[in-house]
Scaffold this motif. Structure first.
Motif, mmCIF file in Angstrom:
data_model
loop_
_atom_site.group_PDB
_atom_site.id
_atom_site.type_symbol
_atom_site.label_atom_id
_atom_site.label_comp_id
_atom_site.label_asym_id
_atom_site.label_seq_id
_atom_site.Cartn_x
_atom_site.Cartn_y
_atom_site.Cartn_z
ATOM 1 N N MET A 113 28.902 36.743 10.767
ATOM 2 C CA MET A 113 29.962 35.755 10.878
ATOM 3 C C MET A 113 31.310 36.445 10.819
ATOM 4 N N TRP A 114 32.288 35.838 11.438
ATOM 5 C CA TRP A 114 33.635 36.391 11.453
ATOM 6 C C TRP A 114 34.483 35.597 10.484
ATOM 7 N N PHE A 115 34.812 36.179 9.336
ATOM 8 C CA PHE A 115 35.603 35.497 8.320
ATOM 9 C C PHE A 115 37.020 35.302 8.837
ATOM 10 N N GLY A 116 37.530 34.099 8.703
ATOM 11 C CA GLY A 116 38.890 33.816 9.129
ATOM 12 C C GLY A 116 38.952 33.041 10.420
ATOM 13 N N ARG A 117 37.926 33.078 11.214
ATOM 14 C CA ARG A 117 37.906 32.346 12.476
ATOM 15 C C ARG A 117 36.816 31.282 12.484
ATOM 16 N N ALA A 118 35.649 31.647 11.973
ATOM 17 C CA ALA A 118 34.496 30.762 12.095
ATOM 18 C C ALA A 118 34.380 29.769 10.940
ATOM 19 N N PHE A 119 34.978 30.059 9.779
ATOM 20 C CA PHE A 119 34.832 29.163 8.647
ATOM 21 C C PHE A 119 36.034 29.285 7.729
ATOM 22 N N ASN A 120 36.138 28.353 6.810
ATOM 23 C CA ASN A 120 37.308 28.281 5.938
ATOM 24 C C ASN A 120 37.163 29.026 4.616
ATOM 25 N N ALA A 121 35.963 29.068 4.067
ATOM 26 C CA ALA A 121 35.826 29.633 2.722
ATOM 27 C C ALA A 121 34.409 30.080 2.436
ATOM 28 N N LEU A 122 34.300 30.969 1.462
ATOM 29 C CA LEU A 122 33.028 31.305 0.829
ATOM 30 C C LEU A 122 33.088 30.684 -0.551
#
Length: 103
Positions: free
Chosen positions: A12-21
């Motif tokens: 997954m690409w953090f920052g583009r595909a989702f908002n948070a972990l």
């Protein structure tokens, strides 16, 4: 930043595909037995598990390690160096992570 799921089946690409972990605790009951699962999830309106650990403390440590990795990530960008008449990579500043303080 790229994130690979714990089972190595998803990138997954953090920052583009989702908002948070985020940390999530789930309690499953089957008859009189109760099982607690400690997971890290992607949060983008719904939760999708990406890793499971033995305790909440371990999940929080992994999230902390993720933040440290993000802070230490640098990025490069090509630019034209007039003095050398050449295109070179430029290294830019590290990312920042803000943690809200305790009360």
């Amino acid at each position: 930043m790229l994130i690979v799921s714990q089972n190595k089946e998803k990138v997954m690409w953090f920052g583009r595909a989702f908002n948070a972990l985020e940390y999530a605790e789930s309690i499953y009951r089957k008859g009189k037995n109760e099982q607690v699962r400690h997971t890290i999830c992607i949060s983008d309106g719904c939760l999708e598990e990406v890793a499971e650990y033995e305790s909440k403390e371990r999940c929080l440590q992994v999230l902390h390690d993720f933040c440290e990795e993000y802070k230490n990530e640098c990025y490069t960008e090509e630019f034209f160096d007039m003095a050398a008449q050449n295109t070179r990579p430029g290294i830019y500043s590290r990312n920042g992570v803000f943690e809200f303080p305790e009360k």
